[in-house]
Write a protein that holds these residues in place. Structure first.
Motif, PDB file in Angstrom:
ATOM      1  N   MET A  54       0.861  -1.174   0.000  1.00 29.47           N
ATOM      2  CA  MET A  54       0.000   0.000   0.000  1.00 29.47           C
ATOM      3  C   MET A  54       0.902   1.231   0.000  1.00 29.47           C
ATOM      4  SD  MET A  54      -3.030  -1.354   0.102  1.00 29.47           S
ATOM      5  CE  MET A  54      -3.973   0.128   0.355  1.00 29.47           C
ATOM      6  N   LYS A  55       0.983   1.911  -1.152  1.00 32.99           N
ATOM      7  CA  LYS A  55       1.805   3.120  -1.257  1.00 32.99           C
ATOM      8  C   LYS A  55       0.936   4.316  -0.884  1.00 32.99           C
ATOM      9  CE  LYS A  55       5.023   1.422  -4.683  1.00 32.99           C
ATOM     10  NZ  LYS A  55       5.651   1.650  -5.987  1.00 32.99           N
ATOM     11  N   VAL A  56       1.175   4.843   0.300  1.00 33.27           N
ATOM     12  CA  VAL A  56       0.370   5.940   0.815  1.00 33.27           C
ATOM     13  C   VAL A  56       0.967   7.257   0.324  1.00 33.27           C
ATOM     14  CG1 VAL A  56      -0.521   7.035   2.904  1.00 33.27           C
ATOM     15  CG2 VAL A  56      -0.179   4.554   2.843  1.00 33.27           C
ATOM     16  N   LYS A  57       0.127   8.083  -0.267  1.00 33.01           N
ATOM     17  CA  LYS A  57       0.546   9.401  -0.755  1.00 33.01           C
ATOM     18  C   LYS A  57      -0.074  10.476   0.132  1.00 33.01           C
ATOM     19  CE  LYS A  57       2.444   7.636  -4.456  1.00 33.01           C
ATOM     20  NZ  LYS A  57       3.860   7.498  -4.539  1.00 33.01           N
ATOM     21  N   GLU A  58       0.435  11.686  -0.005  1.00 31.74           N
ATOM     22  CA  GLU A  58      -0.060  12.795   0.808  1.00 31.74           C
ATOM     23  C   GLU A  58      -1.551  13.036   0.601  1.00 31.74           C
ATOM     24  OE1 GLU A  58       0.753  17.588   1.255  1.00 31.74           O
ATOM     25  OE2 GLU A  58       2.167  16.359   0.146  1.00 31.74           O
ATOM     26  N   GLY A  59      -2.026  12.885  -0.628  1.00 31.43           N
ATOM     27  CA  GLY A  59      -3.429  13.146  -0.933  1.00 31.43           C
ATOM     28  C   GLY A  59      -4.330  11.920  -0.841  1.00 31.43           C
ATOM     29  N   SER A  60      -3.784  10.774  -0.438  1.00 31.18           N
ATOM     30  CA  SER A  60      -4.588   9.549  -0.344  1.00 31.18           C
ATOM     31  C   SER A  60      -5.676   9.686   0.710  1.00 31.18           C
ATOM     32  CB  SER A  60      -3.703   8.351   0.013  1.00 31.18           C
ATOM     33  OG  SER A  60      -2.716   8.136  -0.940  1.00 31.18           O
ATOM     34  N   GLN A 108       0.262 -11.200   4.667  1.00 36.04           N
ATOM     35  CA  GLN A 108       1.108 -10.047   4.957  1.00 36.04           C
ATOM     36  C   GLN A 108       0.723  -8.876   4.073  1.00 36.04           C
ATOM     37  OE1 GLN A 108       5.029 -11.688   4.239  1.00 36.04           O
ATOM     38  NE2 GLN A 108       5.271 -12.232   6.394  1.00 36.04           N
ATOM     39  N   ILE A 109       0.955  -7.674   4.597  1.00 36.49           N
ATOM     40  CA  ILE A 109       0.704  -6.448   3.834  1.00 36.49           C
ATOM     41  C   ILE A 109       1.747  -5.425   4.259  1.00 36.49           C
ATOM     42  CG2 ILE A 109      -0.946  -5.493   5.495  1.00 36.49           C
ATOM     43  CD1 ILE A 109      -2.585  -4.533   3.011  1.00 36.49           C
ATOM     44  N   VAL A 110       2.178  -4.592   3.321  1.00 30.38           N
ATOM     45  CA  VAL A 110       3.185  -3.573   3.590  1.00 30.38           C
ATOM     46  C   VAL A 110       2.580  -2.209   3.309  1.00 30.38           C
ATOM     47  CG1 VAL A 110       5.435  -2.638   2.933  1.00 30.38           C
ATOM     48  CG2 VAL A 110       5.094  -5.106   2.987  1.00 30.38           C
ATOM     49  N   PHE A 111       2.723  -1.287   4.259  1.00 31.90           N
ATOM     50  CA  PHE A 111       2.330   0.105   4.074  1.00 31.90           C
ATOM     51  C   PHE A 111       3.611   0.920   3.942  1.00 31.90           C
ATOM     52  CE2 PHE A 111      -1.522  -1.519   5.940  1.00 31.90           C
ATOM     53  CZ  PHE A 111      -2.529  -0.757   5.367  1.00 31.90           C
ATOM     54  N   SER A 112       3.687   1.783   2.931  1.00 35.81           N
ATOM     55  CA  SER A 112       4.866   2.633   2.781  1.00 35.81           C
ATOM     56  C   SER A 112       4.434   4.041   2.418  1.00 35.81           C
ATOM     57  CB  SER A 112       5.797   2.069   1.709  1.00 35.81           C
ATOM     58  OG  SER A 112       5.170   2.071   0.451  1.00 35.81           O
ATOM     59  N   GLY A 113       5.195   5.009   2.909  1.00 35.37           N
ATOM     60  CA  GLY A 113       4.919   6.404   2.613  1.00 35.37           C
ATOM     61  C   GLY A 113       6.155   7.234   2.899  1.00 35.37           C
ATOM     62  N   VAL A 117       4.004  10.199   5.813  1.00 38.31           N
ATOM     63  CA  VAL A 117       4.449   9.277   6.872  1.00 38.31           C
ATOM     64  C   VAL A 117       3.390   9.149   7.966  1.00 38.31           C
ATOM     65  CG1 VAL A 117       6.141   8.990   8.732  1.00 38.31           C
ATOM     66  CG2 VAL A 117       6.914   9.507   6.434  1.00 38.31           C
ATOM     67  N   THR A 118       2.831  10.253   8.419  1.00 37.30           N
ATOM     68  CA  THR A 118       1.830  10.169   9.492  1.00 37.30           C
ATOM     69  C   THR A 118       0.575   9.441   9.039  1.00 37.30           C
ATOM     70  OG1 THR A 118       1.041  12.384   8.917  1.00 37.30           O
ATOM     71  CG2 THR A 118       2.615  12.224  10.719  1.00 37.30           C
ATOM     72  N   LYS A 119       0.168   9.638   7.786  1.00 35.55           N
ATOM     73  CA  LYS A 119      -1.006   8.943   7.259  1.00 35.55           C
ATOM     74  C   LYS A 119      -0.736   7.437   7.160  1.00 35.55           C
ATOM     75  CE  LYS A 119      -3.557  11.286   4.504  1.00 35.55           C
ATOM     76  NZ  LYS A 119      -4.201  11.989   3.396  1.00 35.55           N
ATOM     77  N   VAL A 125      13.898  12.851   1.712  1.00 37.94           N
ATOM     78  CA  VAL A 125      12.786  12.962   2.652  1.00 37.94           C
ATOM     79  C   VAL A 125      12.694  11.674   3.458  1.00 37.94           C
ATOM     80  CG1 VAL A 125      11.440  14.586   1.258  1.00 37.94           C
ATOM     81  CG2 VAL A 125      11.133  12.148   0.927  1.00 37.94           C
ATOM     82  N   PRO A 126      12.215  11.774   4.708  1.00 33.96           N
ATOM     83  CA  PRO A 126      12.052  10.555   5.499  1.00 33.96           C
ATOM     84  C   PRO A 126      10.992   9.655   4.892  1.00 33.96           C
ATOM     85  CG  PRO A 126      11.183  12.458   6.674  1.00 33.96           C
ATOM     86  CD  PRO A 126      11.821  12.968   5.431  1.00 33.96           C
ATOM     87  N   SER A 127      11.208   8.361   5.040  1.00 34.47           N
ATOM     88  CA  SER A 127      10.300   7.371   4.485  1.00 34.47           C
ATOM     89  C   SER A 127      10.106   6.265   5.514  1.00 34.47           C
ATOM     90  CB  SER A 127      10.907   6.808   3.205  1.00 34.47           C
ATOM     91  OG  SER A 127      10.201   5.688   2.760  1.00 34.47           O
ATOM     92  N   ILE A 128       8.926   5.660   5.507  1.00 33.40           N
ATOM     93  CA  ILE A 128       8.649   4.570   6.440  1.00 33.40           C
ATOM     94  C   ILE A 128       8.018   3.411   5.684  1.00 33.40           C
ATOM     95  CG2 ILE A 128       6.350   5.384   7.127  1.00 33.40           C
ATOM     96  CD1 ILE A 128       7.145   4.577  10.027  1.00 33.40           C
ATOM     97  N   CYS A 129       8.415   2.213   6.046  1.00 30.75           N
ATOM     98  CA  CYS A 129       7.815   0.984   5.512  1.00 30.75           C
ATOM     99  C   CYS A 129       7.428   0.123   6.710  1.00 30.75           C
ATOM    100  CB  CYS A 129       8.795   0.209   4.645  1.00 30.75           C
ATOM    101  SG  CYS A 129       9.077   0.940   3.050  1.00 30.75           S
ATOM    102  N   ILE A 130       6.186  -0.308   6.750  1.00 27.93           N
ATOM    103  CA  ILE A 130       5.700  -1.106   7.875  1.00 27.93           C
ATOM    104  C   ILE A 130       5.094  -2.386   7.327  1.00 27.93           C
ATOM    105  CG2 ILE A 130       4.171  -1.181   9.874  1.00 27.93           C
ATOM    106  CD1 ILE A 130       4.316   1.895   9.923  1.00 27.93           C
ATOM    107  N   LEU A 131       5.631  -3.498   7.795  1.00 30.37           N
ATOM    108  CA  LEU A 131       5.138  -4.821   7.420  1.00 30.37           C
ATOM    109  C   LEU A 131       4.221  -5.325   8.525  1.00 30.37           C
ATOM    110  CD1 LEU A 131       5.187  -7.545   5.822  1.00 30.37           C
ATOM    111  CD2 LEU A 131       7.250  -8.101   7.124  1.00 30.37           C
TER     112      LEU A 131
END
Length: 194
Positions: free
Chosen positions: A28-34, A54-59, A64-66, A116-122
């Motif tokens: 799930m690629k989360v964008k600012e406007g998602s 399993q699912i991965v969220f990244s932004g 990042v906060t979203k 820019v900071p990036s986060i990936c959560i599995l």
């Protein structure tokens, strides 16, 4: 930079920072406007209806906060999910174009590389290695759930999810006061407002 405007932003593609992921893992690629509602509807369908393990969220950047919000919602709705979080930097390429180019000259463009900071959560239904950096075990059942089960209530109803304590009954004193307020322009002075 006042005469320049951003015409394009692109994100540097990089592989997910997790090893041993199945090839069909949902990212799930989360964008600012998602919209969180749209992201969660799709992610929940993948985990519940399609049976993904399993699912991965990244932004990155302002997303990042979203991204973290989506993960916390999913953990609360599904429960029992193992989590691994990886934080890193990503490079964004921004193309800026001059709004007032020189007459007869070529349009001026600037390319800016931003880190820019990036986060990936599995999130995983299956146990993950607890020794890896960024691991979080599943949260234990909340006391509310146990209390409701002991009382014989249905924990799966959406009205009780997320409540830490029952809501107080509406205050009758405030309701009657609201009905006794006089309208300021009433000729008789006996009007009431809703």
């Amino acid at each position: 930079m006042e005469n320049f405007r951003k015409v394009k932003t692109s994100e540097e593609e990089s592989p997910l920072p997790f090893s041993d992921l199945p090839p069909d893992v949902v990212e799930m690629k989360v964008k600012e406007g998602s919209k969180i509602r749209n992201l969660m509807n799709f992610a929940m369908a993948q985990m519940e209806l399609k049976g993904s393990r399993q699912i991965v969220f990244s932004g990155c950047g302002r997303a990042v906060t979203k991204t973290i919000t989506c993960v916390e919602i999913m953990k609360r709705k599904l429960g029992g999910l193992h989590q691994v979080t990886k934080v890193r930097y990503k490079t964004l390429l921004e193309v800026w174009e001059n709004q007032d180019p020189q007459p007869g000259g070529p349009a001026q463009k600037l390319t800016v590389h931003k880190n820019v900071p990036s986060i990936c959560i599995l999130l995983s239904r299956d146990p993950l290695d607890p020794n890896q950096m960024g691991y979080q075990p599943p949260e234990p059942r909340h006391e509310l759930g146990t209390q409701l089960l002991e009382a014989g209530e249905d924990v799966s109803s959406s009205s009780t999810k997320g409540l830490k304590r029952p809501l107080p009954p509406p205050c009758e004193m405030l309701m009657t006061k609201k009905l006794q307020v006089q309208a300021p322009n009433s000729p008789r002075g006996s009007g009431t407002t809703d």
